[in-house]
Design an enzyme around this catalytic site. Structure first.
Site, PDB file in Angstrom:
ATOM      1  N   ASN A  10       0.809  -1.138   0.003  1.00 24.04           N
ATOM      2  CA  ASN A  10      -0.168   0.011  -0.046  1.00 24.04           C
ATOM      3  C   ASN A  10       0.816   1.392  -0.042  1.00 24.04           C
ATOM      4  O   ASN A  10       0.307   2.382  -0.287  1.00 24.04           O
ATOM      5  CB  ASN A  10      -0.870  -0.089   1.253  1.00 24.04           C
ATOM      6  CG  ASN A  10      -0.312  -0.320   2.396  1.00 24.04           C
ATOM      7  OD1 ASN A  10       0.397  -1.549   2.624  1.00 24.04           O
ATOM      8  ND2 ASN A  10      -0.027   0.583   3.608  1.00 24.04           N
ATOM      9  N   SER A  45     -11.109  -5.484   0.432  1.00 20.27           N
ATOM     10  CA  SER A  45     -12.039  -4.403   0.844  1.00 20.27           C
ATOM     11  C   SER A  45     -12.524  -3.439  -0.143  1.00 20.27           C
ATOM     12  O   SER A  45     -12.152  -3.235  -1.150  1.00 20.27           O
ATOM     13  CB  SER A  45     -11.045  -3.551   1.607  1.00 20.27           C
ATOM     14  OG  SER A  45     -11.521  -2.555   2.339  1.00 20.27           O
ATOM     15  N   THR A  49     -25.766  -9.841  11.890  1.00 23.06           N
ATOM     16  CA  THR A  49     -26.762  -9.284  10.702  1.00 23.06           C
ATOM     17  C   THR A  49     -25.786  -8.740   9.707  1.00 23.06           C
ATOM     18  O   THR A  49     -25.039  -7.656   9.843  1.00 23.06           O
ATOM     19  CB  THR A  49     -27.876  -8.441  11.129  1.00 23.06           C
ATOM     20  OG1 THR A  49     -28.707  -9.323  12.156  1.00 23.06           O
ATOM     21  CG2 THR A  49     -28.998  -8.000   9.973  1.00 23.06           C
ATOM     22  N   CYS A  55      -3.039   5.004   8.614  1.00 18.57           N
ATOM     23  CA  CYS A  55      -3.135   4.908   9.936  1.00 18.57           C
ATOM     24  C   CYS A  55      -2.000   5.751  10.517  1.00 18.57           C
ATOM     25  O   CYS A  55      -1.908   6.273  11.694  1.00 18.57           O
ATOM     26  CB  CYS A  55      -3.027   3.384  10.425  1.00 18.57           C
ATOM     27  SG  CYS A  55      -3.340   2.431   9.332  1.00 18.57           S
TER      28      CYS A  55
END
Ligand SMILES: Cc1ncc(COP(=O)(O)O)c(C=O)c1O
Length: 382
Positions: free
Chosen positions: A151, A199, A237, A327
Site C-alpha cells: 500500500n 476491502s 446481521t 493509519c
C-alpha cells in the site's frame, strides 16, 4: 481552488452507481436476510445475488466468500481463525516486514501468545526473495502470509510462485489483496491461495465492508458467535447496503481494469516527467520499482524536506497526498516499509505517497506537479 485528491490508496470516493445500488437497502429493502417473511426473503435473494456476482468476478464459489467489515477484519479473521482451528501444535508463521498493520499487529499479538514469526526482509524495490521464503519454512510452519500489492510503494509480490511453494509443503497461504483488487486480475480458481482479504473502499465502494475468500478444505474458527450468519463463519446481521455497494463496485471496476491501469500509468508517467523537468532528475528519488509495481501508487522522496512539512504545504495548496498508510500518515512515524527497504534516512524521512484514481485528469497532474515542484524549490532555498 479545486482540491486535487491524490490519495486513492487510502480510500476512494464512492462511485455514483455504487451509491444508487446501496440506497434501496436503507429504504424499501430493509428486511433482515435471516427473516422468513417476504421482506427477509427479498433481502436474502439480494444477498445471494451479490455473493454470486462477486464470486463469479473473482473465480471462486459463492460459499467461499464471507462478507466482513473490511480488510482489517478479513486479515484478522484469516489469521486468528486459521491458527485457532489448527490442532497440530504448529507455532511458526512466515510473513514479510512490509505488511499492513492489519497483518503485522495480529502477528505481534500471536508472538506474545507463544508463536514464532519470521518477518521476511525485502530488497530496495520492496520485493521478497523466494529463496529466502523457502529457506525459512520449517516443519512447524503453520501459515504463510504475504500481501499482494504493497500500500505504500505499490510493489507486487510473486503470489503465484509463493502459493506454489506453500502448496508443495501443504502450508496454508493467506494473501492481503486489499490493494490488488481493482488493479490486478484475480482468478481465485487458478491462484494457489487459501485465504484472500478484500476491502470495498479502495475500489470506489463504501467503507466498512470487505470480504474474505476461504478456499477448499480450509478450516477457520469463527471470531464472532451468534446468529450463525455467513454459514456460521461470521455471525451478525449482514450489512446489506454495504454489501450491495461492494458487489456493485466489483462489477463496475473489474471489466475496466486495463483502461484504469493505463490511465494510472499515464498519470504516473506525466507526474514523473513534469517533476524531472522542474526539479531535475537529481531533485527527487522514486521509492520502489516502476516495473514491479502497480502504476496507481507513486512514492517519491524529496531529500532535505521532511514528509510532514511537504504534506502540510501540499495540503495548503489543495493537494491531498500521504506519507504512507492512512493509519500512520497523521504521525511523524517513519514508514516501516521504507525502513525495511533499507533506504537512507534522508529518503525515508522525506517520502510522500501519491496515489491516482479514476477521477484524476492529466490536467490535475500538470497542476499538482507544478505545485509540488514550486513548493519543493521554495522549501529548499529557505
Ligand atoms: C494492504 C492493506 N491491507 C489492509 C487494509 C485495511 O483495510 P480496511 O481499511 O478495509 O480495514 C488496508 C487499508 O489501507 C491496506 O492498504
Amino acid at each position: 481552488m479545486n482540491p486535487i485528491y491524490l490519495d486513492h490508496a487510502a480510500t476512494t470516493p464512492v462511485h455514483p452507481e455504487v451509491l444508487q445500488a446501496m440506497l434501496p437497502f436503507y429504504q424499501e429493502l430493509y428486511g433482515n436476510p435471516s427473516s422468513t417473511h417476504s421482506f427477509g426473503r427479498a433481502a436474502r435473494t439480494a444477498l445471494n445475488r451479490f455473493r454470486d456476482s462477486m464470486a463469479g468476478a473473482l473465480g471462486c464459489l459463492p460459499a467461499q466468500l464471507v462478507f466482513t467489515s473490511g480488510g482489517t477484519e478479513s486479515n484478522n479473521m484469516a489469521i486468528f481463525g486459521l491458527l485457532n482451528a489448527q490442532l497440530d501444535g504448529k507455532k511458526h508463521i512466515i510473513t514479510t516486514q512490509i505488511e499492513h498493520h492489519a497483518v503485522l499487529h495480529p502477528y505481534e499479538r500471536l508472538e506474545s501468545l507463544g508463536y514464532e514469526v519470521t518477518y521476511l526482509p525485502v530488497g530496495p524495490t520492496g520485493l521478497i526473495q523466494l529463496e529466502e521464503l523457502e529457506a525459512s519454512i520449517r516443519p512447524d510452519t503453520a501459515l504463510i502470509s504475504v500481501m499482494y500489492v504493497n500500500n505504500e510503494v505499490g510493489t507486487v509480490q510473486p503470489i503465484e510462485q509463493i502459493g506454489q511453494l506453500a502448496r508443495g509443503r501443504q502450508i496454508p497461504f493467506h494473501v492481503d489483496a486489499v490493494q490488488a483488487l481493482g488493479k490486478l486480475t484475480i482468478d481465485l480458481g487458478a491462484l494457489p491461495v487459501d485465504l484472500m482479504s478484500f476491502s470495498a473502499h479502495k475500489i470506489y465502494g463504501p467503507k466498512g465492508v470487505g470480504a474474505l475468500y476461504i478456499g477448499k478444505n480450509v478450516m477457520l474458527t469463527p471470531h464472532t458467535l451468534g446468529g450463525s450468519q455467513e454459514r456460521k463463519r461470521r455471525s451478525g446481521t449482514e450489512n446489506m447496503a454495504a454489501i450491495a455497494g461492494m458487489s456493485k463496485a466489483v462489477e463496475l471496476i473489474l471489466p475496466q481494469l486495463q483502461d484504469i491501469g493505463q490511465h494510472a500509468w499515464e498519470l504516473r508517467s506525466l507526474m514523473i516527467s513534469r517533476l524531472e523537468q522542474q526539479l531535475g532528475t537529481e531533485g527527487f528519488t522514486i521509492n520502489g520499482s516502476l516495473e514491479q509495481s502497480i502504476p496507481h501508487i507513486l512514492n517519491i522522496s524529496f531529500p532535505g524536506i521532511s514528509t510532514e512539512t511537504l504534506l502540510m504545504n501540499l495540503d495548503l495548496e489543495g493537494i491531498a497526498a500521504a506519507s504512507g498508510s492512512a493509519c500512520t500518515s497523521g504521525s511523524l512515524e517513519i514508514s516501516h516499509v521504507l525502513q525495511a527497504m533499507h533506504l537512507p534516512e534522508n529518503v525515508t524521512n522525506s517520502a510522500v505517497r501519491f496515489s491516482f484514481g479514476m477521477g484524476n485528469s492529466k490536467e490535475q497532474i500538470e497542476i499538482a506537479a507544478h505545485k509540488i515542484a514550486t513548493i519543493v524549490g521554495r522549501l529548499r532555498t529557505r
